[in-house]
Design a protein around this motif. Structure first.
Motif, PDB file in Angstrom:
ATOM      1  N   ASP A  58      -8.521  11.614  -8.341  1.00 42.53           N
ATOM      2  CA  ASP A  58      -9.515  10.968  -7.477  1.00 42.53           C
ATOM      3  C   ASP A  58      -8.871  10.016  -6.479  1.00 42.53           C
ATOM      4  N   ILE A  59      -7.842   9.292  -6.927  1.00 44.14           N
ATOM      5  CA  ILE A  59      -7.210   8.289  -6.064  1.00 44.14           C
ATOM      6  C   ILE A  59      -5.697   8.352  -6.224  1.00 44.14           C
ATOM      7  N   LEU A  60      -4.984   8.332  -5.111  1.00 42.27           N
ATOM      8  CA  LEU A  60      -3.529   8.185  -5.138  1.00 42.27           C
ATOM      9  C   LEU A  60      -3.196   6.824  -4.549  1.00 42.27           C
ATOM     10  N   VAL A  61      -2.513   5.999  -5.345  1.00 43.86           N
ATOM     11  CA  VAL A  61      -2.048   4.703  -4.857  1.00 43.86           C
ATOM     12  C   VAL A  61      -0.584   4.887  -4.475  1.00 43.86           C
ATOM     13  N   ALA A  62      -0.300   4.813  -3.180  1.00 46.98           N
ATOM     14  CA  ALA A  62       1.035   5.144  -2.675  1.00 46.98           C
ATOM     15  C   ALA A  62       1.731   3.916  -2.112  1.00 46.98           C
ATOM     16  N   GLY A  63       2.858   3.572  -2.734  1.00 46.23           N
ATOM     17  CA  GLY A  63       3.675   2.491  -2.223  1.00 46.23           C
ATOM     18  C   GLY A  63       4.786   3.038  -1.348  1.00 46.23           C
ATOM     19  N   PRO A  64       5.656   2.166  -0.829  1.00 41.80           N
ATOM     20  CA  PRO A  64       6.796   2.618  -0.023  1.00 41.80           C
ATOM     21  C   PRO A  64       7.641   3.630  -0.790  1.00 41.80           C
ATOM     22  N   GLY A  65       8.071   4.659  -0.095  1.00 45.87           N
ATOM     23  CA  GLY A  65       8.897   5.675  -0.728  1.00 45.87           C
ATOM     24  C   GLY A  65       8.115   6.823  -1.320  1.00 45.87           C
TER      25      GLY A  65
ATOM     26  N   THR B 148      -6.274   8.395  -0.552  1.00 48.88           N
ATOM     27  CA  THR B 148      -4.981   7.734  -0.717  1.00 48.88           C
ATOM     28  C   THR B 148      -5.062   6.322  -0.164  1.00 48.88           C
ATOM     29  N   MET B 149      -4.517   5.364  -0.908  1.00 50.80           N
ATOM     30  CA  MET B 149      -4.548   3.968  -0.458  1.00 50.80           C
ATOM     31  C   MET B 149      -3.248   3.279  -0.832  1.00 50.80           C
ATOM     32  N   ASP B 150      -2.968   2.168  -0.129  1.00 54.39           N
ATOM     33  CA  ASP B 150      -1.769   1.420  -0.477  1.00 54.39           C
ATOM     34  C   ASP B 150      -2.094   0.423  -1.584  1.00 54.39           C
ATOM     35  N   GLU B 151      -1.080  -0.301  -2.013  1.00 54.18           N
ATOM     36  CA  GLU B 151      -1.245  -1.209  -3.145  1.00 54.18           C
ATOM     37  C   GLU B 151      -2.277  -2.297  -2.866  1.00 54.18           C
ATOM     38  N   ASP B 152      -2.269  -2.872  -1.651  1.00 58.70           N
ATOM     39  CA  ASP B 152      -3.218  -3.923  -1.315  1.00 58.70           C
ATOM     40  C   ASP B 152      -4.643  -3.410  -1.375  1.00 58.70           C
ATOM     41  N   ALA B 153      -4.869  -2.197  -0.884  1.00 59.49           N
ATOM     42  CA  ALA B 153      -6.222  -1.635  -0.893  1.00 59.49           C
ATOM     43  C   ALA B 153      -6.673  -1.367  -2.338  1.00 59.49           C
ATOM     44  N   TRP B 154      -5.738  -0.937  -3.159  1.00 65.04           N
ATOM     45  CA  TRP B 154      -6.063  -0.707  -4.570  1.00 65.04           C
ATOM     46  C   TRP B 154      -6.466  -2.011  -5.250  1.00 65.04           C
ATOM     47  N   LEU B 155      -5.699  -3.077  -5.026  1.00 67.10           N
ATOM     48  CA  LEU B 155      -6.008  -4.358  -5.647  1.00 67.10           C
ATOM     49  C   LEU B 155      -7.342  -4.904  -5.144  1.00 67.10           C
ATOM     50  N   ALA B 156      -7.636  -4.673  -3.875  1.00 65.27           N
ATOM     51  CA  ALA B 156      -8.931  -5.100  -3.332  1.00 65.27           C
ATOM     52  C   ALA B 156     -10.068  -4.324  -3.986  1.00 65.27           C
ATOM     53  N   LEU B 157      -9.847  -3.030  -4.209  1.00 64.13           N
ATOM     54  CA  LEU B 157     -10.873  -2.171  -4.820  1.00 64.13           C
ATOM     55  C   LEU B 157     -11.215  -2.643  -6.225  1.00 64.13           C
ATOM     56  N   ILE B 158     -10.182  -3.008  -7.003  1.00 64.97           N
ATOM     57  CA  ILE B 158     -10.432  -3.386  -8.396  1.00 64.97           C
ATOM     58  C   ILE B 158     -10.668  -4.889  -8.560  1.00 64.97           C
TER      59      ILE B 158
ATOM     60  N   GLY C  14       5.556   6.010  -5.481  1.00 64.84           N
ATOM     61  CA  GLY C  14       6.287   5.091  -4.616  1.00 64.84           C
ATOM     62  C   GLY C  14       6.557   3.776  -5.318  1.00 64.84           C
ATOM     63  N   THR C  15       6.972   2.781  -4.560  1.00 58.85           N
ATOM     64  CA  THR C  15       7.335   1.479  -5.108  1.00 58.85           C
ATOM     65  C   THR C  15       6.154   0.520  -5.051  1.00 58.85           C
ATOM     66  N   LEU C  16       5.805  -0.054  -6.195  1.00 58.26           N
ATOM     67  CA  LEU C  16       4.769  -1.081  -6.235  1.00 58.26           C
ATOM     68  C   LEU C  16       5.452  -2.438  -6.122  1.00 58.26           C
ATOM     69  N   GLU C  17       4.918  -3.312  -5.257  1.00 59.36           N
ATOM     70  CA  GLU C  17       5.607  -4.559  -4.959  1.00 59.36           C
ATOM     71  C   GLU C  17       4.974  -5.778  -5.624  1.00 59.36           C
ATOM     72  N   ARG C  18       3.723  -5.670  -6.038  1.00 58.58           N
ATOM     73  CA  ARG C  18       3.036  -6.833  -6.597  1.00 58.58           C
ATOM     74  C   ARG C  18       2.832  -6.726  -8.109  1.00 58.58           C
ATOM     75  N   MET C  19       3.263  -5.611  -8.687  1.00 62.03           N
ATOM     76  CA  MET C  19       3.177  -5.424 -10.133  1.00 62.03           C
ATOM     77  C   MET C  19       4.117  -4.304 -10.530  1.00 62.03           C
ATOM     78  N   THR C  20       4.447  -4.250 -11.798  1.00 62.23           N
ATOM     79  CA  THR C  20       5.268  -3.147 -12.281  1.00 62.23           C
ATOM     80  C   THR C  20       4.378  -1.918 -12.489  1.00 62.23           C
ATOM     81  N   ARG C  21       5.000  -0.764 -12.613  1.00 63.77           N
ATOM     82  CA  ARG C  21       4.233   0.451 -12.855  1.00 63.77           C
ATOM     83  C   ARG C  21       3.456   0.351 -14.173  1.00 63.77           C
ATOM     84  N   ALA C  22       4.099  -0.232 -15.190  1.00 67.33           N
ATOM     85  CA  ALA C  22       3.438  -0.386 -16.484  1.00 67.33           C
ATOM     86  C   ALA C  22       2.227  -1.309 -16.385  1.00 67.33           C
ATOM     87  N   GLU C  23       2.352  -2.399 -15.623  1.00 67.32           N
ATOM     88  CA  GLU C  23       1.230  -3.319 -15.436  1.00 67.32           C
ATOM     89  C   GLU C  23       0.086  -2.651 -14.692  1.00 67.32           C
ATOM     90  N   ALA C  24       0.430  -1.882 -13.670  1.00 75.41           N
ATOM     91  CA  ALA C  24      -0.594  -1.178 -12.892  1.00 75.41           C
ATOM     92  C   ALA C  24      -1.339  -0.176 -13.760  1.00 75.41           C
TER      93      ALA C  24
END
Length: 297
Positions: free
Chosen positions: A262-269, A284-294, A232-242
């Motif tokens: 182990d983990i799917l980070v799913a953005g819009p789309g 499965t988690m959204d981008e905010d949950a992923w950033l909170a995790l790390i 999906g679409t990441l809104e707070r970083m690029t795919r390469a940065e992630a």
């Protein structure tokens, strides 16, 4: 643009693609979608050797000062350099005795010594540069970096390519699971590294080098050792940065969802990957949950 069968001679026979290189005898393989069969002999094939050597000393590979395309062509023609390993034995062979580099036309004491020193300086070389320097089909500079970051050492990379069976097995699945590595590149890698003559030349080269490991992954983060897929679409970083951030924390980033994810980070789309993860019961988690995790929230 159709074939005019009326003009075809009656005694014509179907052309059979060669299965061996007429120059070196290595396997000749026609990849799906290609119109030609290509020799897999690589650096041991005389027809490819000079261009392979030029690639080897190119800026993104070994980048040896004073050893460019012109010098490579001359040294190859004179039989001084036939494979990359020969570059690193030049000083031993032509730094003394009757036939010395400094006595060649256009060379002298200083220029010869400078070249020998420049070659020795490149004995310590980053893993990514070594992988790229081999000139394996489909493996560019970025792909070499991906492979280096994934395997981290030459020994691990070598062992994986040696043990992999095309299309099956854990080593193969691990290879094609690297985000940015597809089956075409993976097949080319495994085929090249398992060619006996090609591998012998690569082993000779590695024996002359101190290949530097890629940066070790972190081991104490909450995602260390886990396989992560972004979709999906990441809104707070690029795919390469992630991807880079996840790998720096010790995670492996894959481009496809499997039972090993182990983990799917799913953005819009997010589409089929999110559905497959749900079917497999993958977290499965959204981008905010992923950033909170790390810890980057």
């Amino acid at each position: 643009s159709d074939v005019d069968l009326a003009r075809r001679p009656q005694d014509s026979v179907p052309y059979e693609m060669p299965t061996k290189c007429p120059e070196c005898g290595s396997d000749a393989i026609r990849e799906e979608g290609d119109a030609v069969a290509r020799c897999t002999g690589g650096i041991i094939c005389h027809a490819q050797a000079v261009e392979k050597l030029k690639h080897f000393v190119s800026r993104a590979a070994f980048d040896i000062e004073g050893l460019g395309a012109k010098q490579v062509e001359q040294f190859y023609a004179d039989g001084w350099i036939k494979t990359p390993a020969d570059i690193f034995t030049l000083r031993a062979r032509f730094g003394q005795g009757l036939q010395q580099l400094k006595n060649r036309e256009g060379w002298g004491d200083k220029s010869a010594a400078n070249l020998f020193d420049a070659i020795d300086e490149k004995r310590n070389i980053a893993l990514a540069r070594v992988i790229f320097s081999l000139g394996i089909r489909h493996v560019g500079e970025n792909s070499a970096a991906l492979l280096a970051n994934h395997y981290t050492s030459w020994r691990a990379f070598e062992d994986a390519m040696t043990s992999a069976e095309i299309g099956t097995g854990a080593a193969w699945e691990d290879l094609v699971g690297i985000d940015g590595v597809g089956t075409v590149m993976a097949t080319s890698l495994v085929t090249t590294m398992q060619q006996e003559a090609e591998r012998a030349q690569i082993d000779r080269l590695i024996a002359e080098l101190n290949v530097q490991d890629a940066a070790a992954r972190a081991t104490d983060s909450p995602v260390a050792g886990k396989t992560v897929v972004f979709t999906g679409t990441l809104e707070r970083m690029t795919r390469a940065e992630a991807k880079a951030r996840a790998e720096s924390l010790g995670a492996k980033v894959s481009g496809s969802v499997s039972a090993k994810t182990d983990i799917l980070v799913a953005g819009p789309g997010a589409g089929s990957k999110a559905k497959k993860a749900a079917d497999l019961g993958i977290e499965t988690m959204d981008e905010d949950a992923w950033l909170a995790l790390i810890g980057d929230a």
